[in-house]
Design an enzyme around this catalytic site. Structure first.
Site, short mmCIF file in Angstrom:
data_model
loop_
_atom_site.label_atom_id
_atom_site.label_comp_id
_atom_site.label_asym_id
_atom_site.label_seq_id
_atom_site.Cartn_x
_atom_site.Cartn_y
_atom_site.Cartn_z
CB CYS A 2 -0.88 0.02 1.23
SG CYS A 2 -1.98 -1.39 1.33
NE ARG A 27 7.52 1.54 -0.90
CZ ARG A 27 8.23 0.92 0.03
NH1 ARG A 27 7.85 -0.25 0.47
NH2 ARG A 27 9.30 1.46 0.52
CD1 TRP A 74 0.89 -4.86 -1.70
CD2 TRP A 74 -0.26 -6.25 -3.01
NE1 TRP A 74 1.74 -5.39 -2.62
CE2 TRP A 74 1.07 -6.24 -3.44
CE3 TRP A 74 -1.17 -7.07 -3.69
CZ2 TRP A 74 1.53 -7.01 -4.50
CZ3 TRP A 74 -0.72 -7.82 -4.75
CH2 TRP A 74 0.61 -7.79 -5.14
CG ASN A 100 -0.47 2.21 3.83
OD1 ASN A 100 -1.35 2.09 2.99
ND2 ASN A 100 0.69 2.81 3.59
N GLY A 101 -2.24 -0.83 6.78
CA GLY A 101 -2.25 -1.59 8.02
C GLY A 101 -3.47 -2.49 8.10
CD GLU A 486 18.39 -15.34 9.70
OE1 GLU A 486 19.02 -16.28 9.17
OE2 GLU A 486 18.36 -14.19 9.21
CE LYS A 490 20.84 -11.62 8.87
NZ LYS A 490 20.06 -12.60 8.16
CD GLU A 493 24.41 -11.94 7.14
OE1 GLU A 493 24.73 -12.13 5.96
OE2 GLU A 493 23.24 -12.08 7.56
CG HIS A 509 24.95 -34.75 22.83
ND1 HIS A 509 24.98 -35.96 23.47
CD2 HIS A 509 23.65 -34.37 22.85
CE1 HIS A 509 23.77 -36.31 23.84
NE2 HIS A 509 22.93 -35.35 23.47
CE LYS A 608 19.46 -8.29 -0.30
NZ LYS A 608 19.32 -8.77 1.08
C1 F6R Z 1 22.08 -13.61 5.04
C2 F6R Z 1 21.75 -13.62 3.64
C3 F6R Z 1 22.12 -14.81 2.84
C4 F6R Z 1 21.01 -15.13 1.83
C5 F6R Z 1 21.47 -16.24 0.87
C6 F6R Z 1 20.36 -16.64 -0.08
O1 F6R Z 1 21.63 -12.45 5.65
O2 F6R Z 1 21.22 -12.69 3.13
O3 F6R Z 1 22.40 -15.91 3.64
O4 F6R Z 1 19.87 -15.53 2.55
O5 F6R Z 1 22.56 -15.80 0.15
O6 F6R Z 1 19.97 -15.56 -0.86
P1 F6R Z 1 18.61 -15.60 -1.64
O7 F6R Z 1 17.51 -15.59 -0.65
O8 F6R Z 1 18.63 -14.39 -2.52
O9 F6R Z 1 18.58 -16.88 -2.43
#
Ligand code: F6R
Length: 613
Positions: A2, A27, A74, A100-101, A486, A490, A493, A509, A608
């Protein structure tokens, strides 16, 4: 997702609104509309489909005036259609609103308002807002007061903009929680309001960002800011950069921080158009899932990399629990090399933000070669993982720019939850009552995420305590075991701290040997079915001198009494708890990295989109 645009000033509002909405097109949306005050009368134009249709409608039936608001929608409540598109006009024709919401308590409010005689012309939750405002206007309140009183009834997170022909010289805008931003743009003798900066950047670079529970009364010469408790507030004007990318960052220091905060909105958009709360049903039309296909599935292989693979691990618990289909989760770079036993009865479900990750695509090809049905959950529309699949779910989170994935982690968690419900229904293993309850719980998700974000200062304080740490262990169990993976990913990295995620039961273990005073242990212990087991982990880590950071549910005094630090979580239905539990961990990693002065958005050695094997 939205989008909102509003204008008040000497120029014609219609083209300004249409152009602004155009800038938010990226978006995604399924319908659009605008309302303009023309000769003291509110004129609404709205239609399903793309903005070009709205523009054609306006061409055929022109509307012009100096105050107006517009919206791209949306669908969340009610199908995409002209009658459900925003803006929504009240019964008197004197008030119009865009929003929105999700109004979490809209069913109760609709009942209450209908009993008072309100007639509803759409299936949306938004329409309750306009009726509420009218209720207080007819009682003699000013527009600002009526709006404030109306907002007090709304549960959930919202961005709301409205205007009234009774007080034609103003627009009222409010932000409640974190359903995306509300930004007011200051011009010379004219003012703008929008959900996102790109909508107004061509007109002004001077902006005021509304915080949660703030409301702006905007006139052509300025704005008055107040809290939803009625208190007058001072505001700060920000000068935003001319660089459109930097401008998108808004008031945040990094994209990662912005994207963490966008999760209320991205989760709202994830649910948008897919859920019918009244019927307790989920729709995932792009998946092309028929009852026959659903009943024929013998096994699902979820394949992905990194963060996306962690989402898949949560998906395994959800699909097995709700739909009773066996699920395996394979790291995509391993899948094709282990000659997996996959045939026509299998589905290979790939999860990928970019939709271009080489290993994930190769795993999909392996699935195809062996005759499996291919599904994908992707964020980038048109990406290869979407194109080669037999069906897909789009994450609907909007672009993710920070290299570390955040909003593209929580969105697929909700997608997988919805998929599990749909599969459970189509396979006849989910009774009506349970299905309604599971669907209903989705309503809570955006606001619960917002409550986690409101606690950022507490997380930052813990980050300060940990800023010099060299190692960290994250422990989780059951549906929150992947949350431990996860959280650790985070941290490693973006802050380059060595961090390990571990299934809590495995500690004894081996890894427990690592625990000493130098080793912080993050124990993920929300009140889920594994809570008691996790609690004993807190005690074990504590007994060995480790610094314990417990992720615990509000009011859990037991956890608070043994942990060195507590990251508090709002009470969340356990199957959705991975969505809320990960948010403090994202914030923790973000603040540790940021306090260390690191390049949070572009950590070393990472890209990315990983398009090589
Ligand atoms: C961690 C991260 C990576 C992605 C991985 C897969 O923060 O961004 O571990 O999750 O490279 O990327 P996608 O989702 O684009 O296949």
């Amino acid at each position: 997702m939205c989008g909102i645009v509003g204008y008040i000033g000497p120029r014609d509002a219609t083209p300004i609104i249409l152009n602004g909405l155009k800038r938010l097109e990226y978006r995604g949306y399924d319908s659009a509309g605008l309302a303009v005050l023309q000769n003291s009368h509110i004129e609404v134009r709205r239609d399903v489909g793309k903005l070009a249709r709205l523009a054609t409608l306006v061409e055929g039936s022109p509307v012009s005036g100096q105050v107006g608001i517009g919206h791209t929608r949306w669908a969340t409540h009610g199908e995409p259609s002209a009658r459900n598109a925003h803006p929504h006009l009240g019964m008197t024709g004197e008030v119009v609103v865009v929003h929105n919401g999700i109004v979490e308590n809209f069913l109760e409010l609709r009942e209450e308002l209908s009993a008072e005689g309100a007639v509803f012309n759409s299936d949306t939750d938004t329409e309750v807002i306009v009726h509420l405002v009218e209720r207080y206007l007819s009682g003699g309140k000013s527009l600002a007061e009526a709006a404030r009183k109306a907002f007090a009834h709304l549960k959930g997170a919202h961005g709301i903009v409205l205007l009234s022909s009774r007080e034609p010289d103003k627009i009222v805008a409010a932000r409640i929680g974190n359903a995306g931003g509300v930004v007011v743009g200051l011009g010379e003798g004219e003012m703008f309001v929008a959900s996102d900066m790109p909508a107004i950047l061509e007109h002004t670079r001077r902006v005021v960002f509304l915080e949660s529970r703030q409301m702006a009364v905007i006139t052509r010469d300025g704005l008055a800011l107040q809290g939803l408790d009625g208190r007058h507030l001072e505001y700060q004007v920000h000068q935003v950069s001319w660089d459109p990318i930097a401008a998108e960052k808004g008031a945040y220091r990094h994209f990662m921080q912005k994207e963490i905060h966008e999760q209320v909105r991205s989760l709202t958009d994830t649910i948008a158009g897919r859920v019918d709360f009244e019927k307790g049903r989920v729709r995932l039309p792009e998946l092309n899932l028929t009852p026959d296909v659903a009943q024929g599935i013998e096994k699902i292989f979820i394949t992905a990399c990194g963060t996306a693979a962690h989402a898949g691990m949560v998906g395994k618990v959800l699909i097995e629990r709700i739909a009773r289909i066996p699920v395996e989760v394979d790291i995509a770079s391993e899948f094709r090399y282990r000659d997996p036993i996959v045939d026509e009865g299998a589905v290979v479900l790939a999860i990928s933000q970019s939709g271009e990750t080489a290993d994930t695509l190769a795993a999909m090809e392996e699935g195809r070669r062996k005759g499996a049905r291919l599904w994908s959950i992707i964020n980038v529309i048109g990406s290869q993982a979407m194109r080669i699949a037999d069906g897909y779910i789009s994450m609907q989170t909007g672009p993710e720019i920070g290299v570390a994935s955040t909003k593209a982690y929580t969105a697929p968690l909700v997608d997988l939850y919805m998929l599990a419900i749909l599969l459970g229904e189509l396979r006849g293993v989910l009774d009506n009552k349970t299905r309604h309850r599971l669907v209903n719980d989705l309503r809570l998700v955006p606001d619960l995420a917002g409550q986690c974000l409101d606690r950022e200062p507490q997380v930052e304080a813990v980050a300060r305590a940990l800023v010099h740490t060299k190692h960290c262990i994250y422990l989780g169990r059951g549906i929150n075991m992947p949350t431990a993976y996860e959280g650790a990913l985070k941290l490693k990295e973006i802050s380059y701290v060595h961090a390990e995620g571990y299934p809590a039961g495995e500690m004894k273990h081996g890894p427990i040997a690592l625990v000493d005073r130098e080793m912080p242990v993050v124990v993920i212990a929300p009140r889920d079915p594994w809570y008691e087991k996790m609690f004993s982990q807190i005690e074990q880590a504590r007994a060995r001198g480790g610094t314990v950071i417990a992720l615990a549910t509000d009011g859990d005094e037991q956890a608070a009494s043994v942990a060195d630090h507590v990251l508090w979580l709002p009470e969340t239905p356990w199957m959705l708890s991975p969505v809320t539990a990960v948010i403090p961990l994202q914030l923790l990693a973000y603040h540790i990295a940021s306090l260390r002065g690191l390049d949070v958005d572009q950590p070393r050695n990472l890209a990315k989109s990983v398009t090589v094997e």
